[in-house]
Structures are given as structure tokens and as C-alpha cells.
Scaffold this active site. Structure first.
Site, PDB file in Angstrom:
ATOM      1  N   TYR A  84     -10.221  -1.165   8.283  1.00  0.00           N
ATOM      2  CA  TYR A  84      -9.073  -0.562   8.966  1.00  0.00           C
ATOM      3  C   TYR A  84      -9.382  -0.206  10.416  1.00  0.00           C
ATOM      4  O   TYR A  84      -8.475  -0.078  11.235  1.00  0.00           O
ATOM      5  CB  TYR A  84      -8.593   0.671   8.202  1.00  0.00           C
ATOM      6  CG  TYR A  84      -7.837   0.333   6.946  1.00  0.00           C
ATOM      7  CD1 TYR A  84      -6.760  -0.540   6.967  1.00  0.00           C
ATOM      8  CD2 TYR A  84      -8.182   0.887   5.718  1.00  0.00           C
ATOM      9  CE1 TYR A  84      -6.061  -0.861   5.811  1.00  0.00           C
ATOM     10  CE2 TYR A  84      -7.494   0.574   4.556  1.00  0.00           C
ATOM     11  CZ  TYR A  84      -6.438  -0.299   4.615  1.00  0.00           C
ATOM     12  OH  TYR A  84      -5.752  -0.610   3.468  1.00  0.00           O
ATOM     13  N   LEU A 139      14.081   5.544  -6.068  1.00  0.00           N
ATOM     14  CA  LEU A 139      13.493   6.057  -7.305  1.00  0.00           C
ATOM     15  C   LEU A 139      12.152   6.718  -7.005  1.00  0.00           C
ATOM     16  O   LEU A 139      11.252   6.076  -6.474  1.00  0.00           O
ATOM     17  CB  LEU A 139      13.282   4.911  -8.307  1.00  0.00           C
ATOM     18  CG  LEU A 139      14.549   4.179  -8.779  1.00  0.00           C
ATOM     19  CD1 LEU A 139      14.171   2.924  -9.533  1.00  0.00           C
ATOM     20  CD2 LEU A 139      15.399   5.095  -9.645  1.00  0.00           C
ATOM     21  N   SER A 150       0.179   5.071 -10.073  1.00  0.00           N
ATOM     22  CA  SER A 150       0.915   6.120 -10.779  1.00  0.00           C
ATOM     23  C   SER A 150       1.826   5.535 -11.848  1.00  0.00           C
ATOM     24  O   SER A 150       1.891   6.036 -12.977  1.00  0.00           O
ATOM     25  CB  SER A 150       1.745   6.945  -9.789  1.00  0.00           C
ATOM     26  OG  SER A 150       0.912   7.633  -8.876  1.00  0.00           O
ATOM     27  N   ARG A 152      -1.399  11.337  -0.033  1.00  0.00           N
ATOM     28  CA  ARG A 152      -2.566  11.186  -0.897  1.00  0.00           C
ATOM     29  C   ARG A 152      -3.877  11.353  -0.137  1.00  0.00           C
ATOM     30  O   ARG A 152      -4.919  11.574  -0.740  1.00  0.00           O
ATOM     31  CB  ARG A 152      -2.524   9.865  -1.649  1.00  0.00           C
ATOM     32  CG  ARG A 152      -2.718   8.605  -0.841  1.00  0.00           C
ATOM     33  CD  ARG A 152      -2.517   7.410  -1.754  1.00  0.00           C
ATOM     34  NE  ARG A 152      -2.694   6.118  -1.079  1.00  0.00           N
ATOM     35  CZ  ARG A 152      -2.399   4.955  -1.631  1.00  0.00           C
ATOM     36  NH1 ARG A 152      -1.902   4.927  -2.859  1.00  0.00           N
ATOM     37  NH2 ARG A 152      -2.587   3.824  -0.983  1.00  0.00           N
ATOM     38  N   ASP A 159      -2.745  -2.209 -12.376  1.00  0.00           N
ATOM     39  CA  ASP A 159      -2.032  -1.755 -11.181  1.00  0.00           C
ATOM     40  C   ASP A 159      -2.155  -2.752 -10.027  1.00  0.00           C
ATOM     41  O   ASP A 159      -2.063  -2.386  -8.855  1.00  0.00           O
ATOM     42  CB  ASP A 159      -2.490  -0.356 -10.754  1.00  0.00           C
ATOM     43  CG  ASP A 159      -3.939  -0.319 -10.271  1.00  0.00           C
ATOM     44  OD1 ASP A 159      -4.650  -1.341 -10.390  1.00  0.00           O
ATOM     45  OD2 ASP A 159      -4.368   0.749  -9.778  1.00  0.00           O
ATOM     46  N   ILE A 175       0.831  -1.195   0.000  1.00  0.00           N
ATOM     47  CA  ILE A 175       0.000   0.000   0.000  1.00  0.00           C
ATOM     48  C   ILE A 175       0.875   1.259   0.000  1.00  0.00           C
ATOM     49  O   ILE A 175       1.813   1.372   0.786  1.00  0.00           O
ATOM     50  CB  ILE A 175      -0.922   0.016   1.243  1.00  0.00           C
ATOM     51  CG1 ILE A 175      -1.831  -1.206   1.233  1.00  0.00           C
ATOM     52  CG2 ILE A 175      -1.749   1.295   1.306  1.00  0.00           C
ATOM     53  CD1 ILE A 175      -2.551  -1.431   2.562  1.00  0.00           C
TER      54      ILE A 175
END
Length: 211
Positions: free
Chosen positions: A47, A186, A19, A142, A86, A13
Site C-alpha cells: 500500500y 443493507l 462478517s 476496523r 470469505d 475491500i
């Protein structure tokens, strides 16, 4: 369909799967498939109370990803349209094994095996990984409401689970290329040179694996 690129981007996560998948789709003109996350009505409750809501959460994800795989097979790969997703379906077992009680997991695994039988699997996999600090920073940035209650210990263990499952996958499926990229080193969102480096490596592997 074997020679049609079907790329999956995976990792824990907050590592940047969506992206990077979007960047790959744009660069190579692939069809982009994104997993359903925010639409899962059980995720916020999960959660807050994983033990209570884990089975509902994982079954919702499994059913939606199954339908997406069907669409990938019939609408795109059979028409020779390259696809990048993704996620990889293996993530279902990673999360389910971590959160479900044993008797629930046994039932879940049987349903999983039935659903994926005969469906296409990615022929190139990109595995993104990063440290806990990097993941937590990106999750906070985010700003998804349902992720604000993620336990750092849960996330750290998830990283360990991903490492174990990918090491096993590479041993059992040596014919499927797995590209590993370190998200601490990166930053393909903020640094164009990092994105260029990753896309160049992906392009090289695609040409070599499917030629």
C-alpha cells in the site's frame, strides 16, 4: 462433491465479506474458511509502494489460497462437509491484473491456471458491493494499520473491476447462482433484520441450487 454447498463471499475491500461469511457459517453450521490478510508480510509495503511490492504480495496470496483450496477439497468437501469462504479465487486475477506489470501478470496467470486445475470451485457465490464512501468508512472503522494508506482512487477502480468481472462471470457461468447485495442499503452487521433477509435469500438459493 457437486451437491455439497461451497459458498464464496466476494466483493471489494471493506465491504464485509468476513462478517457475512462468519454469519453464514454460524447459521447453517458450515465450516468457515477465511483468507489470510494480516499475515501477508508484504501488504503494508504494497500500500506504500504498489509498483515495487505488487508481485510479492499477489504471489503470497495465491499460494496461501491454493493451499486452502486443497484443504477444502480433501478435509471437507470429500467428507460432505459444507464450506463457506470469505473469498473466491477469481479475486487473485482481479487484483493481479490491476497491480502487476504486463510481463509479471503473464507469468502470474500461468501459475494461477496450473494451481487451480482440478481444485473445487464454489457452487454458490455472494457478491457484496457498496459505494466508495461506505467502503472507506468501514475500512476506517476496523482500523487496520496497513490499510490506512489505501488510495481512494485505487479502491474506486477496484469496485469497477469487480463489477466488470462479476458481470462477465454471470454471463459465462449461468449455472452458478450469484446473489448480489448492496452494502449501502443493507447493514447486516448493525441491523438484524438485514442479516435475516440475506440469510433467508441464501437459504432459498442453496435449497434450489443443490436439491
Amino acid at each position: 462433491m457437486r451437491n455439497v454447498p461451497f459458498v464464496a463471499v466476494e466483493g471489494p475491500i471493506g465491504v464485509g465479506k468476513t462478517s457475512l461469511a462468519a454469519a453464514i457459517a454460524k447459521q447453517f453450521h458450515y465450516h468457515l474458511v477465511k483468507e489470510i490478510v494480516e499475515e501477508n508480510p508484504f501488504l503494508g509495503k504494497f500500500y506504500e509502494n504498489m509498483e515495487e511490492w505488487s508481485f510479492q504480495t499477489e504471489m503470497f496470496f495465491l499460494c496461501h489460497r491454493y493451499k486452502q483450496l486443497e484443504e477444502i477439497q480433501h478435509r471437507f468437501l470429500q467428507q460432505k462437509v459444507p464450506v463457506v469462504a470469505d473469498y473466491h479465487m477469481m479475486k487473485n486475477l482481479i487484483f493481479a491484473k490491476k497491480t502487476l506489470k504486463d510481463h509479471h501478470y503473464q507469468k502470474y496467470a500461468k501459475i494461477y491456471d496450473i494451481l487451480i486445475d482440478g481444485l473445487p470451485q464454489p457452487n454458490i457465490i455472494i457478491y457484496l458491493h457498496a459505494s466508495l464512501d461506505t467502503l472507506l468508512a468501514r475500512i476506517q472503522k476496523r482500523g487496520r494499520d496497513f490499510e490506512k494508506n489505501i488510495d481512494p482512487l485505487y479502491l474506486q477502480q477496484l469496485c469497477t473491476d469487480y463489477e466488470e468481472i462479476f458481470s462477465l462471470f454471470e454471463r459465462e457461468h449461468p449455472h452458478i447462482p450469484v446473489l448480489r447485495f448492496n452494502g449501502d442499503q443493507l447493514d447486516f452487521v448493525q441491523r438484524k433484520e438485514d442479516l435475516h433477509y440475506i440469510l433467508e435469500r441464501i437459504n432459498h438459493v442453496i435449497k434450489g441450487a443443490l436439491s
